[in-house]
Design an enzyme around this catalytic site. Structure first.
Site, PDB file in Angstrom:
ATOM      1  N   SER A 129       1.022  -1.422  -0.056  1.00  0.00           N
ATOM      2  CA  SER A 129       0.184   0.158  -0.008  1.00  0.00           C
ATOM      3  C   SER A 129       0.775   1.188   0.126  1.00  0.00           C
ATOM      4  CB  SER A 129      -0.914  -0.024   1.209  1.00  0.00           C
ATOM      5  OG  SER A 129      -1.474   1.100   1.167  1.00  0.00           O
ATOM      6  N   LYS A 183      -4.292  -6.762   3.394  1.00  0.00           N
ATOM      7  CA  LYS A 183      -4.575  -5.629   2.527  1.00  0.00           C
ATOM      8  C   LYS A 183      -6.012  -5.267   2.231  1.00  0.00           C
ATOM      9  CE  LYS A 183      -3.331  -2.461  -0.318  1.00  0.00           C
ATOM     10  NZ  LYS A 183      -3.900  -2.348  -1.407  1.00  0.00           N
ATOM     11  N   HIS A 186      -7.389  -3.517   4.919  1.00  0.00           N
ATOM     12  CA  HIS A 186      -6.924  -2.008   4.784  1.00  0.00           C
ATOM     13  C   HIS A 186      -7.600  -1.294   3.592  1.00  0.00           C
ATOM     14  CE1 HIS A 186      -4.452   0.644   2.491  1.00  0.00           C
ATOM     15  NE2 HIS A 186      -4.035   1.084   3.554  1.00  0.00           N
ATOM     16  N   ASN A 187      -8.081  -1.798   2.647  1.00  0.00           N
ATOM     17  CA  ASN A 187      -8.771  -1.230   1.502  1.00  0.00           C
ATOM     18  C   ASN A 187     -10.111  -0.928   1.874  1.00  0.00           C
ATOM     19  OD1 ASN A 187      -6.342  -1.512   0.098  1.00  0.00           O
ATOM     20  ND2 ASN A 187      -7.132  -2.129  -1.667  1.00  0.00           N
ATOM     21  N   GLU A 190     -10.070   1.967   3.994  1.00  0.00           N
ATOM     22  CA  GLU A 190      -9.874   2.976   2.956  1.00  0.00           C
ATOM     23  C   GLU A 190     -11.110   3.751   2.318  1.00  0.00           C
ATOM     24  OE1 GLU A 190      -6.377   2.114   0.163  1.00  0.00           O
ATOM     25  OE2 GLU A 190      -7.819   2.817  -1.369  1.00  0.00           O
TER      26      GLU A 190
HETATM   27  C1  6PG Z   1      -3.287   1.188  -1.738  1.00  0.00           C
HETATM   28  C2  6PG Z   1      -4.504   1.295  -2.471  1.00  0.00           C
HETATM   29  C3  6PG Z   1      -4.456   0.683  -3.651  1.00  0.00           C
HETATM   30  C4  6PG Z   1      -5.924   0.540  -4.357  1.00  0.00           C
HETATM   31  C5  6PG Z   1      -6.386   1.624  -4.681  1.00  0.00           C
HETATM   32  C6  6PG Z   1      -7.736   1.521  -5.819  1.00  0.00           C
HETATM   33  O1  6PG Z   1      -3.139   0.903  -0.633  1.00  0.00           O
HETATM   34  O2  6PG Z   1      -2.145   1.736  -2.316  1.00  0.00           O
HETATM   35  O3  6PG Z   1      -5.575   0.711  -1.609  1.00  0.00           O
HETATM   36  O4  6PG Z   1      -3.857  -0.515  -3.542  1.00  0.00           O
HETATM   37  O5  6PG Z   1      -5.610  -0.331  -5.380  1.00  0.00           O
HETATM   38  O6  6PG Z   1      -6.715   2.435  -3.883  1.00  0.00           O
HETATM   39  O7  6PG Z   1      -8.647   1.066  -5.084  1.00  0.00           O
HETATM   40  P1  6PG Z   1     -10.038   0.971  -5.806  1.00  0.00           P
HETATM   41  O8  6PG Z   1      -9.927   1.611  -7.203  1.00  0.00           O
HETATM   42  O9  6PG Z   1     -10.953  -0.062  -5.560  1.00  0.00           O
HETATM   43  O10 6PG Z   1     -10.700   2.158  -4.921  1.00  0.00           O
END
Ligand code: 6PG
Length: 472
Positions: A129, A183, A186-187, A190
């Protein structure tokens, strides 16, 4: 040329930046891309003058690596990963190690670990990430697989990762697909924080008529607090301040209101529902993106379904950091982390991953998209109680919840009256209110289930399983 320490497959922007990061940290590298012209282009530009060599095909690539080989794949998650594994496997030798650094589904990683280890190769599923900048300067890395495989890459990843006060933002996560599961979650967090900040923006704009710069100033105040200081708040401030070079208007207002997704947020929610972990704030953020995608329908319905006129209500003042709105943002962010951590705790038990929660908080403190000062508090909370069921009952977080809940309720009530959707704020309010309610009304749900389907119920005053002939 002597054999290289490290190999990279896939020269997308993340791959390029990760190999430059490895090389800068003293690991001579070899790169391979499906189209050789891309490799040449990289070697002549960003890779020029570096200890990086190119490979024309996979045999050449493997031949140029010292043993045991450490190969990072940065290819699109899904069938492309299996394709590369199949293509390279004939050239690998015992002990060689493949690392999948994409956003793969943890169940695919489970399968690949077993498949590769049955051939005496190692396989690590590693969440990475931090976006392009993080990949170059130091990302947060979440590697999972067998411990011996991790040991073979530890010196590499601990140098490449972001560094915080208590060490590098990488640790051995656990077996199988655990790195990719962490991960994925984590997303999910996010997604939650992104939607929370979007809801705050919408309220400031529509209720208070604030401009991009005025909103950015509020975000700057938030970013100076322990509760909200974070990468996502920081970049939101930048987004809100940015002007369209064509006419000087706020650039965000020119952007189509449809949010895409690549899968990890959805997987977080699906996994949570399968495992019985409540993640309503994260789910609301995912659904927010889904609702945003049906733009045509929304525009059509706007003329048919009438809501109240947007009315002014108390969101605080810019001078006091929009206090009730800040309460809503803080508690919704806390809820996103709490739900993500609870999902990881439950998944760890279900899948026998033995996840170490304080270490996960530690490696998220730097490099990654959800990095924030709050993660130090999260790390402390799990350090003082490794079995902590929910972050919100840790004393520091409980004080935040108790103090800020009225502000969150005020914002949700005001938004409801003004007809403005705030899915993450309202889900968070329901989440907290449900979590702090010792007796919920599901006793009546149980009665209905037993009434129409003889599903039986338990009683609060007697042991055993009961059925009533309700309709007699
Ligand atoms: C990171 C992000 C990354 C992710 C994008 C897009 O931790 O650097 O999570 O890995 O791919 O943020 O995610 P979406 O297109 O699903 O919003």
């Amino acid at each position: 040329m002597s054999k290289s320490h490290f190999g990279l497959i896939g020269l997308g922007v993340m791959g390029e930046n990760l190999v430059l990061n490895a090389e800068r940290n003293g690991f001579s590298s070899v790169v391979y891309n499906r189209t050789y012209s891309k490799t040449e282009e990289f070697l002549n530009a960003r890779g020029a003058g570096k200890n990086i060599q190119g490979a024309t095909d996979l045999k050449d690539f493997v031949d140029k690596l010292e043993r045991p080989r450490r190969i990072l794949m940065m290819v699109k998650a899904g069938p492309a990963v299996d394709a590369v594994v199949d293509q390279i496997s004939p050239y690998l030798e015992e002990g060689d190690l493949l690392i999948d650094g994409g956003n793969s589904d943890y169940q695919d990683t489970e399968r690949r670990v077993q498949q590769l280890e049955s051939k005496s190769f190692g396989f690590i599923g590693m969440g990475v990430s931090g976006g392009a900048k993080g990949a170059l300067e130091g990302p947060s890395m979440m590697p999972g697989g067998t411990k011996s495989s991790y040991d073979a890459i530890e010196s590499l990843v601990s140098k490449m990762a972001a560094q915080v006060e208590d060490g590098p933002c990488v640790t051995y996560i656990g077996p199988g697909g655990s790195g990719h599961l962490v991960k994925t979650v984590h997303n999910g967090i996010e997604y939650g924080i992104e939607q929370i900040l979007a809801e705050a923006y919408d309220l400031m704009k529509r209720v208070k008529g604030m401009s991009g710069v005025q909103m950015a100033d509020v975000l700057a105040q938030w970013n100076a607090t322990e509760e909200l200081s974070s990468y996502l708040v920081e970049i939101t401030e930048v987004c809100l301040r940015t002007k369209d070079p064509d006419d000087g208007a706020d650039l965000v207002e020119k952007i189509m209101d449809q949010a895409g997704q690549k899968g990890t947020g959805l997987w977080t929610v699906v996994t949570a529902l399968q495992m019985g972990a409540p993640v309503p704030t994260i789910y609301a953020s995912l659904n927010g993106r889904v609702m945003s995608s049906i733009k045509q329908q929304r525009v059509h319905a706007e003329g048919i379904l009438k809501g109240p006129a947007v009315i002014d209500f108390d969101l605080g003042q810019p001078g006091d950091a929009m206090a009730p709105l800040m309460d809503a943002v803080v508690l919704s962010c806390v809820a996103s982390y709490a739900q993500g951590m609870e999902l990881l705790r439950i998944a760890s038990n279900d899948l026998d991953y033995s996840l170490h929660m304080p270490s996960i908080a530690q490696i998220w403190k730097g490099g990654c998209i959800i990095r924030s000062r709050l993660l130090k508090r999260i790390q402390d909370a799990f350090n003082s109680d490794p079995q902590l069921e929910n972050l919100m009952i840790d004393p520091w977080f409980a004080e935040q919840v108790n103090r800020r809940l009225p502000g969150l309720a005020k914002v949700v009530a005001g938004a409801a009256e003004a007809g403005i959707p705030v899915p993450c704020f309202s889900s968070t309010l329901d989440y907290i209110n449900s979590y702090r309610t010792g007796r919920l009304p599901q006793n009546l749900v149980q009665a209905m289930r037993d009434c129409f389907g003889s599903h039986t119920y338990k009683r609060v005053d007697q042991d055993g399983s009961f059925h009533t002939e309700w309709l007699n």
